[in-house]
Motif scaffolding. Structure first.
Motif, short mmCIF file in Angstrom:
data_model
loop_
_atom_site.label_atom_id
_atom_site.label_comp_id
_atom_site.label_asym_id
_atom_site.label_seq_id
_atom_site.Cartn_x
_atom_site.Cartn_y
_atom_site.Cartn_z
N TRP A 164 -64.61 5.82 -22.07
CA TRP A 164 -64.57 6.41 -20.73
C TRP A 164 -65.37 5.56 -19.75
CZ3 TRP A 164 -61.73 9.40 -17.96
CH2 TRP A 164 -62.22 10.08 -16.84
N PHE A 165 -64.65 4.78 -18.92
CA PHE A 165 -65.28 3.91 -17.93
C PHE A 165 -64.60 4.10 -16.57
CE2 PHE A 165 -66.02 1.99 -22.06
CZ PHE A 165 -67.36 1.60 -22.00
N ASN A 166 -64.41 5.33 -16.17
CA ASN A 166 -63.65 5.63 -14.96
C ASN A 166 -64.49 5.60 -13.69
OD1 ASN A 166 -61.51 6.17 -16.80
ND2 ASN A 166 -60.65 7.63 -15.35
N VAL A 167 -63.80 5.58 -12.56
CA VAL A 167 -64.45 5.54 -11.26
C VAL A 167 -65.19 6.84 -10.97
CG1 VAL A 167 -64.04 5.44 -8.77
CG2 VAL A 167 -62.84 3.86 -10.29
N GLY A 168 -64.53 7.96 -11.19
CA GLY A 168 -65.11 9.25 -10.89
C GLY A 168 -65.27 10.13 -12.11
N MET A 169 -65.92 11.27 -11.94
CA MET A 169 -66.17 12.21 -13.03
C MET A 169 -66.79 11.49 -14.23
SD MET A 169 -65.06 14.90 -11.48
CE MET A 169 -65.14 16.11 -12.78
N ARG A 170 -67.72 10.61 -13.93
CA ARG A 170 -68.24 9.71 -14.97
C ARG A 170 -68.96 10.46 -16.09
NH1 ARG A 170 -70.82 4.97 -11.08
NH2 ARG A 170 -68.83 4.04 -10.42
N GLY A 171 -69.60 11.57 -15.76
CA GLY A 171 -70.39 12.27 -16.76
C GLY A 171 -69.60 13.11 -17.74
N THR A 172 -68.28 13.16 -17.60
CA THR A 172 -67.49 14.03 -18.48
C THR A 172 -67.35 13.49 -19.89
OG1 THR A 172 -65.40 13.00 -17.80
CG2 THR A 172 -66.14 14.92 -16.54
N GLY A 173 -67.66 12.21 -20.10
CA GLY A 173 -67.55 11.65 -21.45
C GLY A 173 -66.16 11.84 -22.03
N SER A 174 -65.13 11.60 -21.22
CA SER A 174 -63.74 11.83 -21.67
C SER A 174 -63.27 10.69 -22.56
CB SER A 174 -62.83 11.99 -20.46
OG SER A 174 -63.26 13.07 -19.65
N GLU A 225 -74.35 10.19 -15.06
CA GLU A 225 -73.53 9.14 -14.46
C GLU A 225 -73.75 7.81 -15.18
OE1 GLU A 225 -72.06 8.63 -10.68
OE2 GLU A 225 -71.06 10.30 -11.66
N ARG A 226 -75.00 7.49 -15.43
CA ARG A 226 -75.32 6.21 -16.05
C ARG A 226 -74.80 6.13 -17.49
NH1 ARG A 226 -80.18 6.63 -15.46
NH2 ARG A 226 -80.77 7.35 -17.54
N GLU A 227 -74.97 7.20 -18.23
CA GLU A 227 -74.57 7.21 -19.64
C GLU A 227 -73.09 7.54 -19.82
OE1 GLU A 227 -76.54 6.22 -22.01
OE2 GLU A 227 -78.15 5.90 -20.55
N ARG A 228 -72.42 7.93 -18.72
CA ARG A 228 -71.01 8.33 -18.78
C ARG A 228 -70.79 9.49 -19.74
NH1 ARG A 228 -68.81 4.87 -21.42
NH2 ARG A 228 -70.65 3.66 -21.97
N ASP A 254 -75.22 7.96 -2.92
CA ASP A 254 -75.01 8.93 -1.87
C ASP A 254 -74.10 10.07 -2.37
OD1 ASP A 254 -75.28 9.19 1.33
OD2 ASP A 254 -73.35 9.98 0.66
N PRO A 255 -74.46 11.31 -2.10
CA PRO A 255 -73.65 12.44 -2.57
C PRO A 255 -72.21 12.42 -2.07
CG PRO A 255 -75.81 13.21 -1.90
CD PRO A 255 -75.71 11.77 -1.47
N LEU A 256 -71.99 11.95 -0.83
CA LEU A 256 -70.63 11.90 -0.31
C LEU A 256 -69.79 10.87 -1.06
CD1 LEU A 256 -70.78 12.24 3.58
CD2 LEU A 256 -69.67 13.76 1.93
N GLN A 257 -70.41 9.73 -1.39
CA GLN A 257 -69.67 8.72 -2.14
C GLN A 257 -69.29 9.25 -3.51
OE1 GLN A 257 -70.31 6.71 -5.00
NE2 GLN A 257 -70.13 4.56 -4.43
N ARG A 258 -70.21 9.97 -4.12
CA ARG A 258 -69.93 10.52 -5.43
C ARG A 258 -68.84 11.59 -5.35
NH1 ARG A 258 -73.67 14.02 -9.41
NH2 ARG A 258 -72.75 13.39 -11.38
N ALA A 259 -68.90 12.44 -4.33
CA ALA A 259 -67.87 13.46 -4.14
C ALA A 259 -66.51 12.81 -3.93
CB ALA A 259 -68.22 14.35 -2.95
N TRP A 260 -66.49 11.72 -3.18
CA TRP A 260 -65.23 11.00 -2.92
C TRP A 260 -64.64 10.46 -4.22
CZ3 TRP A 260 -63.99 5.67 -3.25
CH2 TRP A 260 -62.80 5.31 -2.61
#
Length: 377
Positions: free
Chosen positions: A180-190, A30-33, A340-346
């Motif tokens: 890649w600086f998106n809100v979600g799916m941060r670790g995908t390195g898209s 998440e941190r490194e995207r 929080d896992p729910l926030q990340r899932a959201w």
């Protein structure tokens, strides 16, 4: 490349190892995207990259149902890891549409080659003797930093006009720009892939039309003879379902220690209804995924139910997002912490479900248009 490739399809032990490693490093990702390298290695060791690779190149020519089940399983640990596993698997299927000489180049080091793909056309291709000179930028290429090859879509000029083609480019011929600086799916390195005038020979290209039609000329196997419409949304919908199922499990665990007005939360009708409604909706969504996978894995049914599959997978994505929204809303401020896992899932489910292959507005309208035409006939 992993140290040991093995020859099996996606395995339970491989999935378990991936889940454990992804869970260990998800904060880093998440941190490194971008995914941690150890997570990428576990994706390859689990067999995702080889899942749709032809037998002749050491792959398993796996099923869509098996891939969908694996993605649902991995998602609760790290949806970004599951997403990149999805990309490596489906890009391998795409690369199988290359001519024989091109396939031999891509998989010369084995079937666990990591391939990323850009489906939207960009850049430009200049015809040359024996191929094209490719230049341009392709955005939103998941797993780009960890890829050995990239499949890039471009409108290539021909005597009859532009033709959409995929061109396979080795890692030495492209660079990756950090975008890649998106809100979600941060670790995908898209991130963005940049190509500066790479020569792409004829054997490293195929038409998008062949992929869309599922018309493979010389590689036997059901997974290469499926219209793209039947399967394009399936793995992404399975991923959304996996995120939502993980969120429901987490929310259910959370309720065990919560109280409302002094009494256990689980004794309150509102909490029970949230759980029951969410559970039944996800069970119904899973049935849709299983039905779509069954049709996709049956060449006789894949084309007939292509539009229905596209509609159903868009519905699965909408239901998954709605379930996570409901859980996140009920949890209140406690779920809004960044860790929080729910926030990340959201965040993740909203990003994942926004994929173009999961747009119900489009697929629903197309399904109705086809169904009404067939009914009139």
């Amino acid at each position: 490349m992993p140290e040991s490739w093995g020859k099996s399809a996606v395995t339970a032990s491989g999935i378990d190892a991936l889940k454990a490693t992804a869970g260990k490093f998800f904060a880093d990702s998440e941190r490194e995207r971008n995914l941690h390298p150890e997570v990428v290695e576990k994706i390859l060791c689990a067999g995702f990259a080889r899942h749709f690779v032809p037998h002749e190149h050491g792959g398993t020519q796996g099923s869509f149902g098996e891939l969908a089940r694996a993605l649902v399983s991995v998602c609760p640990s790290d949806a970004s890891a599951a997403w990149c596993a999805l990309i490596f698997a489906t890009s391998g299927r795409m690369a199988a549409f290359l001519p024989a000489a091109g396939r031999a180049q891509v998989w010369r080091d084995g079937p666990d080659t990591a391939i990323s793909a850009a489906l939207s056309p960009a850049g430009r291709a200049k015809p040359m003797n024996g191929g094209w000179r490719l230049t341009g930028e392709w955005n939103l290429v998941s797993g780009a930093d960890h890829s050995d090859w990239a499949l890039l879509c471009v409108a290539a000029p021909t005597q009859r006009g532009a033709q959409l083609r995929f061109m396979a480019v080795p890692r030495s011929a492209y660079r990756v720009r950090d975008t890649w600086f998106n809100v979600g799916m941060r670790g995908t390195g898209s991130n963005t892939i940049v190509v500066d005038g790479a020569f792409v020979p004829d054997e490293l290209s195929f038409t998008r039309e062949a992929l869309a039609a599922g018309a493979h000329a010389d590689v036997p196997g059901a997974c290469y003879r499926v219209p793209l419409q039947s399967v394009s949304g399936l793995p992404f919908a399975a991923l959304c379902l996996g995120i939502a199922r993980g969120a429901l499990d987490r929310w259910s665990e959370w309720t065990a220690d919560q109280r409302i007005a002094g009494s256990p939360m689980r004794d309150h009708e509102a909490a029970r209804l949230v759980y029951a409604r969410s559970a039944v909706e996800l069970e119904a969504a899973q049935l849709l995924v299983e039905r779509a996978a069954g049709a996709a894995d049956d060449m006789a049914r894949a084309e007939e139910f292509g539009m229905r599959n596209a509609r159903d997978m868009a519905q699965v994505a909408e239901v998954s997002r709605a379930v996570v929204d409901r859980l996140f809303d009920f949890a209140g401020a406690q779920a809004q912490r960044e860790d929080d896992p729910l926030q990340r899932a959201w965040r993740d489910v909203h990003t994942a479900s926004s994929h173009v292959v999961l747009r119900f507005t489009h697929h629903g309208c197309e399904y109705a248009r086809q169904a009404w035409t067939d009914a009139a006939a």
